[in-house]
Motif scaffolding. Sequence first.
Motif, PDB file in Angstrom:
ATOM      1  N   THR A   7       0.821  -1.203   0.000  1.00 37.42           N
ATOM      2  CA  THR A   7       0.000   0.000   0.000  1.00 37.42           C
ATOM      3  C   THR A   7       0.854   1.251   0.000  1.00 37.42           C
ATOM      4  O   THR A   7       1.970   1.269   0.520  1.00 37.42           O
ATOM      5  CB  THR A   7      -0.921   0.037   1.235  1.00 37.42           C
ATOM      6  OG1 THR A   7      -0.107  -0.001   2.412  1.00 37.42           O
ATOM      7  CG2 THR A   7      -1.881  -1.134   1.251  1.00 37.42           C
ATOM      8  N   THR A  11      -2.852   4.289  -2.784  1.00 35.59           N
ATOM      9  CA  THR A  11      -2.829   3.168  -3.731  1.00 35.59           C
ATOM     10  C   THR A  11      -2.679   1.836  -3.021  1.00 35.59           C
ATOM     11  O   THR A  11      -2.147   1.756  -1.920  1.00 35.59           O
ATOM     12  CB  THR A  11      -1.650   3.300  -4.727  1.00 35.59           C
ATOM     13  OG1 THR A  11      -0.433   3.370  -3.974  1.00 35.59           O
ATOM     14  CG2 THR A  11      -1.766   4.520  -5.606  1.00 35.59           C
ATOM     15  N   VAL A  12      -3.160   0.829  -3.693  1.00 35.30           N
ATOM     16  CA  VAL A  12      -2.925  -0.550  -3.286  1.00 35.30           C
ATOM     17  C   VAL A  12      -2.413  -1.235  -4.545  1.00 35.30           C
ATOM     18  O   VAL A  12      -2.990  -1.081  -5.621  1.00 35.30           O
ATOM     19  CB  VAL A  12      -4.223  -1.230  -2.789  1.00 35.30           C
ATOM     20  CG1 VAL A  12      -3.960  -2.689  -2.442  1.00 35.30           C
ATOM     21  CG2 VAL A  12      -4.792  -0.474  -1.596  1.00 35.30           C
TER      22      VAL A  12
END
Length: 130
Positions: A7, A11-12
């Motif tokens: 992460t 965002t991932v």
Amino acid sequence: MKYNLQTGSHTVYALQYHFVTVTKYRATVLTNDICERIGEIANDLSEDFGVSIQSVNGGQDHVHVLFTAKPTTDMTKFINSFKGVSSRKIRKEYPEVKQVLEDSFWQPGYFLATTGQVSVDVLMEYVEEQ
């Protein structure tokens, strides 16, 4: 579908890469000691580029590097830095290599592919079922 996720602030992601580079003229100069040293060099550089080295191995004339990266990683800069730094250090630390490969250690090109934690078939099925 299961991913090994990382992460960021917004965002991932799960970005894995397979990188292969070949010695100049496919010279068979890579010993186990040199491959091990190349792995150390890759690990030393990894922090500067936000990558995580998973594995480094190879044969007498090529090296494979499996690594994860962030979406913001500049792959060209990382790979060029890896090739430049490893070339200089290996030729300096292993004089027998410099006798064979005086000016350049690596071929100019390389192979880089993204890898997945699931197959394309599994992804296709998942997308189609959505």
